[in-house]
Design a protein around this motif. Structure first.
Motif, PDB file in Angstrom:
ATOM      1  N   UNK A 171       0.800  -1.221   0.000  1.00 30.75           N
ATOM      2  CA  UNK A 171       0.000   0.000   0.000  1.00 30.75           C
ATOM      3  C   UNK A 171       0.836   1.277   0.000  1.00 30.75           C
ATOM      4  N   UNK A 172       2.037   1.224  -0.545  1.00 28.41           N
ATOM      5  CA  UNK A 172       2.913   2.391  -0.545  1.00 28.41           C
ATOM      6  C   UNK A 172       3.273   2.806  -1.965  1.00 28.41           C
ATOM      7  N   UNK A 173       3.511   4.114  -2.135  1.00 31.36           N
ATOM      8  CA  UNK A 173       4.097   4.682  -3.342  1.00 31.36           C
ATOM      9  C   UNK A 173       5.469   5.211  -2.948  1.00 31.36           C
ATOM     10  N   UNK A 174       6.511   4.756  -3.636  1.00 31.09           N
ATOM     11  CA  UNK A 174       7.873   5.170  -3.296  1.00 31.09           C
ATOM     12  C   UNK A 174       8.530   5.870  -4.474  1.00 31.09           C
ATOM     13  N   UNK A 175       9.226   6.941  -4.157  1.00 33.52           N
ATOM     14  CA  UNK A 175       9.920   7.765  -5.135  1.00 33.52           C
ATOM     15  C   UNK A 175      11.411   7.546  -4.945  1.00 33.52           C
ATOM     16  N   UNK A 176      12.118   7.078  -6.016  1.00 31.17           N
ATOM     17  CA  UNK A 176      13.531   6.716  -5.927  1.00 31.17           C
ATOM     18  C   UNK A 176      14.352   7.578  -6.887  1.00 31.17           C
ATOM     19  N   UNK A 177      15.614   7.803  -6.524  1.00 28.22           N
ATOM     20  CA  UNK A 177      16.552   8.451  -7.432  1.00 28.22           C
ATOM     21  C   UNK A 177      17.017   7.444  -8.472  1.00 28.22           C
ATOM     22  N   UNK A 178      17.259   7.926  -9.689  1.00 26.22           N
ATOM     23  CA  UNK A 178      17.736   7.034 -10.740  1.00 26.22           C
ATOM     24  C   UNK A 178      19.202   6.654 -10.524  1.00 26.22           C
ATOM     25  N   UNK A 179      19.969   7.570  -9.968  1.00 27.11           N
ATOM     26  CA  UNK A 179      21.378   7.281  -9.719  1.00 27.11           C
ATOM     27  C   UNK A 179      21.525   6.388  -8.493  1.00 27.11           C
ATOM     28  N   UNK A 180      22.474   5.477  -8.561  1.00 28.29           N
ATOM     29  CA  UNK A 180      22.739   4.590  -7.431  1.00 28.29           C
ATOM     30  C   UNK A 180      23.377   5.377  -6.291  1.00 28.29           C
ATOM     31  N   UNK A 181      23.135   4.982  -5.046  1.00 29.80           N
ATOM     32  CA  UNK A 181      23.749   5.690  -3.917  1.00 29.80           C
ATOM     33  C   UNK A 181      25.268   5.524  -3.921  1.00 29.80           C
ATOM     34  N   UNK A 182      25.944   6.511  -3.331  1.00 26.29           N
ATOM     35  CA  UNK A 182      27.396   6.451  -3.267  1.00 26.29           C
ATOM     36  C   UNK A 182      27.891   5.394  -2.291  1.00 26.29           C
ATOM     37  N   UNK A 183      29.204   5.233  -2.242  1.00 29.45           N
ATOM     38  CA  UNK A 183      29.812   4.222  -1.373  1.00 29.45           C
ATOM     39  C   UNK A 183      29.508   4.543   0.091  1.00 29.45           C
ATOM     40  N   UNK A 184      28.973   3.559   0.809  1.00 26.64           N
ATOM     41  CA  UNK A 184      28.644   3.738   2.220  1.00 26.64           C
ATOM     42  C   UNK A 184      27.261   4.291   2.479  1.00 26.64           C
ATOM     43  N   UNK A 185      26.562   4.738   1.453  1.00 28.05           N
ATOM     44  CA  UNK A 185      25.219   5.271   1.631  1.00 28.05           C
ATOM     45  C   UNK A 185      24.185   4.151   1.530  1.00 28.05           C
ATOM     46  N   UNK A 186      23.100   4.289   2.277  1.00 29.19           N
ATOM     47  CA  UNK A 186      22.039   3.295   2.252  1.00 29.19           C
ATOM     48  C   UNK A 186      21.044   3.602   1.135  1.00 29.19           C
ATOM     49  N   UNK A 187      20.385   2.543   0.672  1.00 31.69           N
ATOM     50  CA  UNK A 187      19.385   2.675  -0.390  1.00 31.69           C
ATOM     51  C   UNK A 187      18.066   3.094   0.237  1.00 31.69           C
ATOM     52  N   UNK A 188      17.756   4.382   0.147  1.00 31.19           N
ATOM     53  CA  UNK A 188      16.539   4.918   0.737  1.00 31.19           C
ATOM     54  C   UNK A 188      15.736   5.683  -0.317  1.00 31.19           C
ATOM     55  N   UNK A 189      14.398   5.584  -0.280  1.00 30.14           N
ATOM     56  CA  UNK A 189      13.587   6.357  -1.237  1.00 30.14           C
ATOM     57  C   UNK A 189      13.576   7.837  -0.890  1.00 30.14           C
ATOM     58  N   UNK A 190      13.366   8.668  -1.913  1.00 30.56           N
ATOM     59  CA  UNK A 190      13.256  10.103  -1.686  1.00 30.56           C
ATOM     60  C   UNK A 190      11.991  10.441  -0.920  1.00 30.56           C
ATOM     61  N   UNK A 191      10.920   9.696  -1.180  1.00 27.48           N
ATOM     62  CA  UNK A 191       9.640   9.968  -0.529  1.00 27.48           C
ATOM     63  C   UNK A 191       8.823   8.683  -0.503  1.00 27.48           C
ATOM     64  N   UNK A 192       8.038   8.501   0.539  1.00 27.04           N
ATOM     65  CA  UNK A 192       7.159   7.334   0.659  1.00 27.04           C
ATOM     66  C   UNK A 192       5.765   7.809   1.046  1.00 27.04           C
ATOM     67  N   UNK A 193       4.770   7.377   0.296  1.00 26.48           N
ATOM     68  CA  UNK A 193       3.373   7.737   0.568  1.00 26.48           C
ATOM     69  C   UNK A 193       2.625   6.461   0.918  1.00 26.48           C
ATOM     70  N   UNK A 194       1.962   6.462   2.058  1.00 25.88           N
ATOM     71  CA  UNK A 194       1.181   5.308   2.501  1.00 25.88           C
ATOM     72  C   UNK A 194      -0.276   5.515   2.112  1.00 25.88           C
ATOM     73  N   UNK A 195      -0.812   4.598   1.315  1.00 25.29           N
ATOM     74  CA  UNK A 195      -2.189   4.702   0.859  1.00 25.29           C
ATOM     75  C   UNK A 195      -3.152   3.936   1.748  1.00 25.29           C
ATOM     76  N   UNK A 196      -4.447   4.066   1.441  1.00 24.92           N
ATOM     77  CA  UNK A 196      -5.478   3.387   2.220  1.00 24.92           C
ATOM     78  C   UNK A 196      -5.772   1.983   1.696  1.00 24.92           C
ATOM     79  N   UNK A 197      -5.402   1.701   0.446  1.00 25.69           N
ATOM     80  CA  UNK A 197      -5.661   0.389  -0.156  1.00 25.69           C
ATOM     81  C   UNK A 197      -4.501   0.042  -1.072  1.00 25.69           C
ATOM     82  N   UNK A 198      -4.517  -1.178  -1.570  1.00 31.14           N
ATOM     83  CA  UNK A 198      -3.450  -1.642  -2.461  1.00 31.14           C
ATOM     84  C   UNK A 198      -3.558  -0.924  -3.801  1.00 31.14           C
ATOM     85  N   UNK A 199      -2.426  -0.443  -4.312  1.00 31.71           N
ATOM     86  CA  UNK A 199      -2.369   0.179  -5.636  1.00 31.71           C
ATOM     87  C   UNK A 199      -2.062  -0.894  -6.675  1.00 31.71           C
ATOM     88  N   UNK A 200      -2.769  -0.840  -7.798  1.00 30.54           N
ATOM     89  CA  UNK A 200      -2.596  -1.857  -8.831  1.00 30.54           C
ATOM     90  C   UNK A 200      -2.040  -1.302 -10.142  1.00 30.54           C
TER      91      UNK A 200
END
Length: 458
Positions: free
Chosen positions: A131-160
């Motif tokens: 039930x989430x929408x996640x916004x990711x950067x196209x570039x891979x994270x640098x050395x030592x950085x964790x893979x985290x989304x730019x933004x996460x939106x929690x919805x009320x139902x499953x998105x299809x």
């Protein structure tokens, strides 16, 4: 007194260098070439046969997923970049030139239901069963950085379903309703409903960018305008539609992939009847995508095949299959109009040529001229029986071949039954004296003869 002398210009017959081909003078007067048509027919026949000999469409298989590939996304600015999402929530970024995965991230828990790259190509969005929408950067994270989304939106139902606007920072999702989102907000700016339980797919029109279409669980296709507060139009099909794809060159046309083994091309201005019904699949059609030229589209089916259709033809011009390929879930046509990409149940992404017999790589001018000449010859003689038979023939797996013949028999039986019942009720009304102003009917013997001949012909 006139004196006539022979005058020859060496430029007409002498080579500039010894590496050039010899110049041959030719007279193109048709009266001097009485067998030109027969020679061209033989060349067209040989070109058609050679096309089938050199038709090797499969290029590469990209393996690395640990579950079935559920969705694909093209990069709008890079031809060599492809994104794929699998049923275990994993997203991979591929380099198609090197045939290798350049980035892997665990995006969701459960299925990745959809993904789309932003129109500028700097980031991408994913949706999943969590039930989430996640916004990711196209570039891979640098050395030592964790893979985290730019933004996460929690919805009320499953998105299809998910798609992004062609120009603005706006995207659309579907689930229990169709929502329009602004990238800077965590709540939808507009929602559309039409008494439907759920939607399975949503697509923006690439030409008229304010229009979008969706497929609903009540077998309907619903069209929307973002500038309006209510949906525009709705057409209800016989069976459920899995997804739709808009023609990138003709704004009003779209093609939908249906559960009844067919694809339907509609004009959104006249939804009463489809413009064309595309047959040939023997199981449910799961995905469809148009070529950048808008002249053809590719479809993926549950019958383990991929077919390429001209937009105005009922039958496919190509069918791709392999022994290992299982149910094809998603398919994309590359932005350079040369390749087709497919994702299937057995965790592989396959790269195919859009034109099976096309020679890849750099072509010399003589090769280009020969290919163009052969193509024109095939077009000139395409309706001759032998050339038509060779050009249309495709080898099919035994199961699909028998299913196709069985469906053909069933369709013929339904048509024969319909014609017989129509004739029966017509004569029944005539016997009861309700002719509805039609001209007088023939005698009883004539009626029986017409009825019998109709059964035989059908």
């Amino acid at each position: 007194m006139k004196v006539k002398v022979l005058s020859r210009n060496p430029d007409d017959y002498v080579r500039e260098t010894k590496h050039d081909i010899q110049r041959v003078p030719r007279n193109y007067d048709p009266s001097l070439h009485p067998f030109e048509v027969s020679r061209e027919y033989t060349r067209a026949l040989n070109a058609t046969k050679l096309e089938r000999v050199f038709a090797k469409p499969f290029l590469a298989s990209l393996d690395g997923h640990r579950d079935g590939v559920n969705c694909l996304a093209k990069h709008p600015r890079s031809l060599s970049t492809l994104l794929s999402g699998s049923c275990d929530g994993e997203v991979k970024v591929w380099n198609l030139t090197k045939h290798e995965c350049v980035r892997t991230l665990q995006a969701h828990e459960g299925f990745v239901r959809g993904m789309v790259v932003r129109h500028c190509g700097t980031s991408f969005f994913t949706i999943g069963d969590d039930k989430t929408i996640k916004h990711w950067k196209m570039e891979a994270p640098g050395y030592g950085e964790e893979e985290e989304p730019l933004n996460t939106i929690l919805g009320k139902a499953v998105f299809t379903g998910l798609d992004h606007h062609q120009k603005n920072a706006v995207f659309a999702t579907c689930g229990h309703q169709v929502d329009i989102w602004d990238e800077q907000r965590s709540t939808p700016i507009r929602s559309f409903t039409w008494g439907v339980d759920s939607f399975s797919s949503v697509r923006f029109n690439p030409v008229e960018t304010e229009l979008l279409g969706s497929c609903a669980s009540d077998r309907s296709i619903v069209l929307y305008d973002m500038r309006e507060s209510t949906p525009l139009k709705k057409v209800i099909m016989t069976m459920r539609t899995n997804t739709i794809s808009w023609n990138p060159m003709e704004a009003y046309y779209f093609t939908c992939a249906n559960e009844d083994y067919n694809l339907y091309t509609y004009d959104m201005r006249h939804l009463e009847n489809p413009v064309k019904v595309h047959i040939d699949h023997v199981s449910a059609v799961l995905d469809v995508d148009y070529s950048p030229t808008g002249r053809e589209f590719v479809s993926a089916s549950f019958d383990k095949t991929i077919r390429i259709f001209p937009k105005d033809s009922a039958n496919s011009r190509e069918v791709y299959h392999t022994k290992r390929m299982q149910h094809v879930i998603c398919v994309k046509w590359s932005a350079d109009n040369k390749y087709v990409l497919s994702g299937s149940d057995e965790m592989n992404i396959r790269l195919w040529k859009a034109n099976a017999a096309e020679k890849l790589g750099v072509l010399s001018p003589r090769e280009k001229q020969a290919i163009h000449y052969s193509q024109k010859l095939k077009e000139k003689f395409q309706h001759h029986p032998q050339i038509k038979r060779i050009a249309r023939h495709r080898h099919l797996p035994k199961v699909i071949y028998h299913q196709k013949n069985e469906l053909k028999v069933m369709k013929e039986a339904r048509r024969r039954k319909y014609v017989s019942s129509f004739i029966f009720f017509y004569f029944l009304q005539a016997a009861q004296g309700r002719n509805d102003g039609n001209p007088p009917l023939p005698s009883f013997k004539g009626e029986v003869a017409i009825w019998a001949s109709a059964r035989v012909k059908v």
